[in-house]
Scaffold this motif. Structure first.
Motif, mmCIF file in Angstrom:
data_model
loop_
_atom_site.group_PDB
_atom_site.id
_atom_site.type_symbol
_atom_site.label_atom_id
_atom_site.label_comp_id
_atom_site.label_asym_id
_atom_site.label_seq_id
_atom_site.Cartn_x
_atom_site.Cartn_y
_atom_site.Cartn_z
ATOM 1 N N ILE A 107 0.836 -1.205 0.000
ATOM 2 C CA ILE A 107 0.000 0.000 0.000
ATOM 3 C C ILE A 107 0.869 1.253 0.000
ATOM 4 O O ILE A 107 0.563 2.247 -0.675
ATOM 5 N N TYR A 108 1.977 1.213 0.739
ATOM 6 C CA TYR A 108 2.894 2.356 0.778
ATOM 7 C C TYR A 108 3.503 2.619 -0.603
ATOM 8 O O TYR A 108 3.577 3.766 -1.056
ATOM 9 N N GLN A 109 3.925 1.557 -1.283
ATOM 10 C CA GLN A 109 4.489 1.732 -2.624
ATOM 11 C C GLN A 109 3.436 2.251 -3.595
ATOM 12 O O GLN A 109 3.735 3.067 -4.479
ATOM 13 N N TRP A 110 2.206 1.790 -3.450
ATOM 14 C CA TRP A 110 1.117 2.278 -4.288
ATOM 15 C C TRP A 110 0.893 3.771 -4.059
ATOM 16 O O TRP A 110 0.696 4.533 -5.006
ATOM 17 N N GLY A 111 0.922 4.187 -2.793
ATOM 18 C CA GLY A 111 0.767 5.603 -2.489
ATOM 19 C C GLY A 111 1.871 6.455 -3.088
ATOM 20 O O GLY A 111 1.623 7.584 -3.532
ATOM 21 N N LYS A 112 3.094 5.944 -3.127
ATOM 22 C CA LYS A 112 4.197 6.703 -3.731
ATOM 23 C C LYS A 112 3.987 6.884 -5.225
ATOM 24 O O LYS A 112 4.280 7.955 -5.783
ATOM 25 N N ILE A 113 3.463 5.833 -5.869
ATOM 26 C CA ILE A 113 3.215 5.935 -7.311
ATOM 27 C C ILE A 113 2.135 6.983 -7.593
ATOM 28 O O ILE A 113 2.279 7.833 -8.482
ATOM 29 N N VAL A 114 1.043 6.929 -6.808
ATOM 30 C CA VAL A 114 -0.030 7.911 -6.989
ATOM 31 C C VAL A 114 0.468 9.309 -6.662
ATOM 32 O O VAL A 114 0.142 10.288 -7.349
ATOM 33 N N GLY A 115 1.298 9.442 -5.609
ATOM 34 C CA GLY A 115 1.835 10.751 -5.242
ATOM 35 C C GLY A 115 2.722 11.334 -6.319
ATOM 36 O O GLY A 115 2.701 12.550 -6.562
ATOM 37 N N SER A 116 3.502 10.503 -6.981
ATOM 38 C CA SER A 116 4.353 11.000 -8.072
ATOM 39 C C SER A 116 3.520 11.524 -9.234
ATOM 40 O O SER A 116 3.862 12.534 -9.854
#
Length: 398
Positions: A276-285
Motif C-alpha cells: 500500500i505504501y508503494q502504491w501511495g508513492k506511485i499515486v503521489g508521483s
C-alpha cells in the motif's frame, strides 16, 4: 480385577456378526445386541469384603459402573464431575479433537490436568522420554522458539541501521524540533516572504494540493484492508497450528502458538502495508507531476519538518501492541475470572474475540489509509522540493 480374553467368545462373535443386527451400524450396537442381558446385569462392586464374596451367588454377568468409564462428554457438567471424583478409575475422553495429549485441550477441560499429572510422573523408558516427552520434539521446540526471535532481532537491526541518523538526531534535538515546529506555525500565519524567486503559481495552490491529497485515497481501500487483515489472521492461526507440535506441554504449546501466530501475521500483513505504501508513492508521483512551478524556501523547511515528524510512526506501534494484547487477553479471560465451565469459557472467548475483531477492523483500515497517505504526501513533497531546488539553483546562475 483381572480380565482374561476368551477365544471361544471371540469365535462365537465372528460367527454371528453377519446375523446379529447392529442398531448403530457399528461395533457398539453389535456388542449390545450380542450381550442382550447387559442392561439388567449386576453392577460390579470392587469394595466387597471376602466374606461377602464367598457367601453370595456368583452372577453370570456383571457390568462396570460409570467409575470405570467416566465419559467426559456425558458425566461432566460445568467442568465438574457428576460422580465422586475421588472414586474415578477410568476417564474416557470422547469430545472429538479435545484429546488429553493435545496441548490446547488442557486450557479447555479440567480432567486433562489429571492426565497431565500422570504424564509428568512417567519414568524414562527410552532416552529423552521422561515425563512423557518426545526426544524428537525437544529439538524441534527449541528451533521453533529461536527462529522468530532471530527474525525479530534481524528486523530491529535492519531498521536501526537504516534510520540510525534519524534516531541519533531525534535523541539529541527532539525538543529543538518542537520549538522549530512552533516557530514555523507562528511564522506561517503571517505573510510569506519570497527570498530569491517569484513563482508563476502561488504557494497556496500547493497547499491546496496537499490538503486535497486525502481525496486521492481509493474508497475501497479500507474495506479491502479489513478483509485482508482477517484473512491473514486466519492463515496465521492455521499455519501456527500446523507448525506447533500437538503433543508438547500445554504452556509450551500456548507460547509457541502466540509466537508463531504473531510472527506470521507481522510478515504477511506488514508486507501488505508495504505494498500500500508503494502504491501511495506511485499515486503521489503522478499527482506531483501536475504542479509545474512550486515555490519557496519556507515551504522547503516545512517539508523537512513534516518528513521528520512522520518518521516517528507511533500509530503503528499502538495498533500492533493493541492487537497483541487483546489476542493474549481473549483466551485468558476465563482464567482471570476463574470460570471453569467449558461452554462459559467458550462464550467468554467469543466475547473477547468480538472485541478483538472490532479493534482489528479499525486498526487495519486506519493503518492502510495512513500508510497510503504517508507515501502520497512524501512523494508529493519530494517532487515539489526537488523542483524548488532546481528553480533556486537556476535563479542563482542568473
Amino acid at each position: 480385577m483381572v480380565v482374561e480374553p476368551s477365544e471361544t467368545v471371540f469365535n462365537d462373535m465372528m460367527s454371528k456378526i453377519k446375523t446379529t443386527a447392529s442398531y448403530t451400524g457399528g461395533d457398539q450396537g453389535f456388542l449390545n445386541s450380542y450381550y442382550s442381558d447387559f442392561p439388567n446385569a449386576h453392577v460390579f462392586e470392587p469394595n466387597l469384603t471376602p466374606e461377602v464374596l464367598s457367601s453370595r451367588h456368583v452372577p453370570e454377568m456383571e457390568r462396570l459402573s460409570t467409575l470405570y468409564n467416566a465419559d467426559v462428554g456425558l458425566y461432566m457438567l460445568a467442568n465438574k464431575w457428576m460422580v465422586d471424583e475421588n472414586e474415578l478409575r477410568v476417564i474416557h475422553y470422547t469430545l472429538g479433537p479435545l484429546k488429553p495429549w493435545d496441548w490446547w485441550t488442557s486450557w479447555l477441560l479440567k480432567p486433562v490436568d489429571v492426565w497431565q499429572d500422570v504424564r509428568e510422573q512417567l519414568e524414562e523408558s527410552l532416552p529423552g522420554t521422561r515425563g512423557g516427552q518426545n526426544p524428537k520434539d525437544s529439538f524441534l521446540v527449541k528451533f521453533l522458539v529461536l527462529l522468530p526471535f532471530c527474525g525479530l532481532l534481524f528486523c530491529c537491526y535492519h531498521s536501526f541501521t537504516k534510520n540510525q541518523g534519524y534516531f541519533s538526531s531525534f535523541c539529541r534535538s527532539s525538543l529543538c524540533d518542537q520549538v522549530r515546529h512552533l516557530y514555523y506555525r507562528i511564522k506561517s500565519n503571517g505573510p510569506l516572504a519570497y527570498t530569491s524567486i517569484s513563482t508563476s503559481q502561488p504557494i497556496q495552490s500547493i497547499r491546496l494540493l496537499l490538503n486535497g491529497a486525502q481525496y486521492k485515497v481509493p474508497a475501497y481501500l479500507g474495506g479491502v484492508s479489513v478483509c485482508v487483515c482477517f484473512m491473514v489472521a486466519v492463515v496465521s492461526l492455521g499455519l501456527a497450528l500446523l507448525i506447533v507440535p500437538r503433543q508438547v506441554m500445554p504452556w509450551t504449546g500456548l507460547l509457541l502458538m502466540y509466537e508463531w501466530t504473531f510472527a506470521i501475521f507481522f510478515v504477511l500483513f506488514g508486507g501488505y502495508i508495504r505494498l500500500i505504501y508503494q502504491w501511495g508513492k506511485i499515486v503521489g508521483s503522478r499527482v506531483a507531476s501536475s504542479v509545474s512551478h512550486p515555490g519557496s524556501s519556507d515551504y522547503d523547511s516545512e517539508k523537512r519538518h513534516q518528513r521528520q515528524m512522520s518518521t516517528c510512526d507511533v500509530a503503528t506501534w499502538y495498533y500492533g501492541l493493541g492487537m497483541a494484547l487483546l489476542a493474549i487477553a481473549t483466551p485468558s479471560l476465563p482464567c482471570l475470572f476463574g470460570i471453569t465451565a467449558l461452554f462459559l469459557r467458550l462464550g467468554l472467548m467469543v466475547v473477547g474475540g468480538i472485541i478483538l475483531s472490532s479493534f482489528m477492523t479499525y486498526a487495519s483500515e486506519h493503518l492502510a489509509i495512513r500508510s497510503f497517505l504517508k507515501a502520497l504526501m512524501s512523494a508529493i513533497l519530494h517532487e515539489i522540493v526537488a523542483r524548488v531546488s532546481y528553480v533556486d539553483c537556476d535563479s542563482r546562475k542568473w
